[in-house]
Design an enzyme around this catalytic site. Structure first.
Site, PDB file in Angstrom:
ATOM      1  N   HIS A 157       0.813  -1.224   0.000  1.00 60.49           N
ATOM      2  CA  HIS A 157       0.000   0.000   0.000  1.00 60.49           C
ATOM      3  C   HIS A 157       0.841   1.266   0.000  1.00 60.49           C
ATOM      4  O   HIS A 157       0.326   2.356  -0.241  1.00 60.49           O
ATOM      5  CB  HIS A 157      -0.936   0.001   1.220  1.00 60.49           C
ATOM      6  CG  HIS A 157      -2.035  -1.003   1.106  1.00 60.49           C
ATOM      7  ND1 HIS A 157      -3.331  -0.666   0.821  1.00 60.49           N
ATOM      8  CD2 HIS A 157      -2.026  -2.352   1.203  1.00 60.49           C
ATOM      9  CE1 HIS A 157      -4.076  -1.752   0.772  1.00 60.49           C
ATOM     10  NE2 HIS A 157      -3.306  -2.802   1.005  1.00 60.49           N
ATOM     11  N   ASP A 365       3.482   9.395  -0.681  1.00 56.78           N
ATOM     12  CA  ASP A 365       2.283   8.633  -0.309  1.00 56.78           C
ATOM     13  C   ASP A 365       2.050   7.551  -1.351  1.00 56.78           C
ATOM     14  O   ASP A 365       2.113   7.837  -2.558  1.00 56.78           O
ATOM     15  CB  ASP A 365       1.075   9.592  -0.292  1.00 56.78           C
ATOM     16  CG  ASP A 365       0.069   9.260   0.793  1.00 56.78           C
ATOM     17  OD1 ASP A 365       0.033   8.095   1.222  1.00 56.78           O
ATOM     18  OD2 ASP A 365      -0.677  10.161   1.208  1.00 56.78           O
TER      19      ASP A 365
END
Ligand code: ADQ
Length: 471
Positions: A157, A365
């Site tokens: 992720h 991110d």
């Protein structure tokens, strides 16, 4: 259809969605598993004196939730240690915050082994197994050691960092080799996928095939990008719920004749919160005509608060938001509202909708779901503007946002000015393009494409895997 066994560090049962759980992974899996019958396994969040592998199971919406308690030393070495003091900072390019401690690595391997041994008896011959995130990279290898022959996939992720960073990690080869126990390895974007391939080719003399097959360490796997999304339709519907409308009204009443700028992030150094506040401060300084016309709401629930770095960051943010308010506030106006609490998802939807600008400026991110939630919550006739960091994985898909370099306060300030003065026509045009992408590439598309690619590895005919990002 085969059963899906999902493994992640923490589990968040669908019924609890919107309650206390915060974090993109939990949000995505809660939404993704709802229509899937299967098992979701992870740590209970509790500790026990002696690890005994006892499973606590409950059933929600056809999904079996299975959890196990860990020992305190596991939590210190595996979770607070290797996962959050070593891999998380390193994979977010914060080598200065990365701790390399031998005991962390040992705890990490031990917990991965314990997870594998605990879940092993639940795996049936037709099941497919999907393991999530940096906490559990070696778990596939441990399952193979226990004789599991089922398709096993892994999804990361967070970003996969540049080779030069990965090689600062002691035993980096073992970590990467563990990925070759999987049939399929998924990344959020082609950028992280390319960084992984670069490591394989240049560091361990592996080979990358045209079809997504990657060979190294005498083994082969498949790797592809599967950009995660949100449950966009559900989120757009939540906007009309009573809780969302109440929250929208509260926000609107608080910002009469003012435009609201919103930021929503776990309190984490990767999210660029300090840089964001500095950008906002620069905006107030450079564009005095906007003072009193704007209000910035930064929601930042505490996260990993027993790790020192997070406590330090919290103290710096308290000071910075106080300083900006002190310098610019008036008797009837303060420029920043800074809150550390959680909100229900429908309340968040109402907050997003009331904001003229969504300010999403992480320094690094994997994807960033807040950017997508902000877009999904907007009023189609009068939408707000998304300002997005070029260093979020989401920036590769969301090209109609105002893309900024979050390290530059000037750039953030200029983007705020541009967003606040953008005419309705341009806002609608940009929002439509963004919204269509968020709906098309939603969490269901993400889950289905990963599961289909993993299923396909059973009878691997050499078909290319994964979807490429819209460019
Ligand atoms: P996170 O780093 O947690 O996820 P993100 O993708 O932004 O980051 O997800 C955060 C989630 O938490 C969002 O759904 C947001 O609504 C929710 N949230 C944040 N603050 C909240 C609050 N105060 N109250 C309630 N909910 C709140 C990791 C990676 C990301 C990746 C996701 C999914 O770091 O890059 O997008 O996993 O893969």
């Amino acid at each position: 259809m085969s059963r899906l066994i999902v493994v992640s560090n923490r589990v968040s049962p669908p019924a609890e969605e919107g309650a206390a759980s915060v974090g993109g992974l939990a949000m995505a899996l809660a939404a993704g598993l709802r229509q899937y019958k299967g098992v979701w396994f992870g740590w209970s969040g509790r500790t026990t004196e002696h690890f005994d592998g006892a499973l606590a199971t409950t059933e929600t919406d056809g999904v079996t939730i299975a959890t196990v308690d860990l020992e305190e030393i596991d939590v210190q070495e595996y979770y607070n240690g290797y996962a959050n003091k070593t891999l998380w900072p390193l994979f977010h390019y914060r080598i200065d915050l990365t701790a390399y401690d031998r005991s962390f690595g040992e705890g990490y391997d031990r917990v991965n082994r314990r997870f594998a041994e605990t879940i092993r008896p639940l795996i049936e011959p037709d099941d497919i197994v999907w393991i999530h995130d940096y906490h559990l990279i070696p778990m596939g290898r441990e399952l193979r050691r226990l004789g599991v022959k089922n398709p096993i996939g892994f999804f990361l992720h967070i970003p996969w960092p540049a080779r030069q960073l990965v090689t600062t990690l002691p035993r980096h080869r073992q970590l990467v080799e563990a990925l070759f126990a999987y049939d399929l390895v998924g990344f959020q974007t082609t950028e992280w996928l390319d960084a992984f391939k670069d490591y394989v080719v240049h560091e361990v003399e592996g080979r990358v095939g045209e079809d997504g097959r990657i060979e190294a360490f005498g083994a082969s796997t498949r790797a592809a990008a599967f950009p995660i999304g949100i449950d966009a339709k559900e989120f757009a519907t939540a906007v009309h719920s009573p809780a969302a409308m109440r929250m929208y009204d509260r926000m609107a009443a608080n910002t009469v004749f003012r435009s609201m700028i919103v930021g929503v992030d776990r309190l984490d150094y990767s999210k660029g919160l300090e840089e964001r506040l500095l950008g906002y401060e620069r905006f107030l300084q450079d564009y005095p005509e906007y003072r009193r016309e704007v209000f910035m709401l930064q929601i930042a629930p505490l996260s990993r608060d027993d790790v020192d770095t997070y406590q330090d960051l919290r103290a710096r943010l308290d000071a910075l938001s106080g300083r900006i308010n002190g310098a610019y506030a008036d008797a009837d106006w303060s420029p920043i509202g800074y809150v550390n609490r959680n909100y229900r998802r429908d309340e968040l939807a109402g907050i997003y909708r009331a904001a003229r600008v969504g300010l999403v400026t992480p320094l690094r991110d994997g994807m960033n779901l807040v950017a997508k939630e902000y877009v999904a919550a907007q009023n189609p006739d009068d939408p707000g503007v998304l300002i997005l960091s070029r260093f979020a994985g989401a920036a590769l898909q969301m090209k109609d946002a105002l893309i900024v370099n979050p390290f530059s306060p000037e750039e953030v300030a200029e983007a705020l000015k541009r967003a606040l003065s953008m005419d309705r026509e341009e806002r609608i045009r940009r929002w439509r393009a963004l919204y269509n992408g968020v709906v098309r590439e939603d969490v269901n598309a993400w889950r289905d494409s990963f599961v289909a690619a993993l299923e396909a590895t059973r009878t691997d005919g050499g078909q290319p895997v994964g979807r490429s990002l819209r460019t």
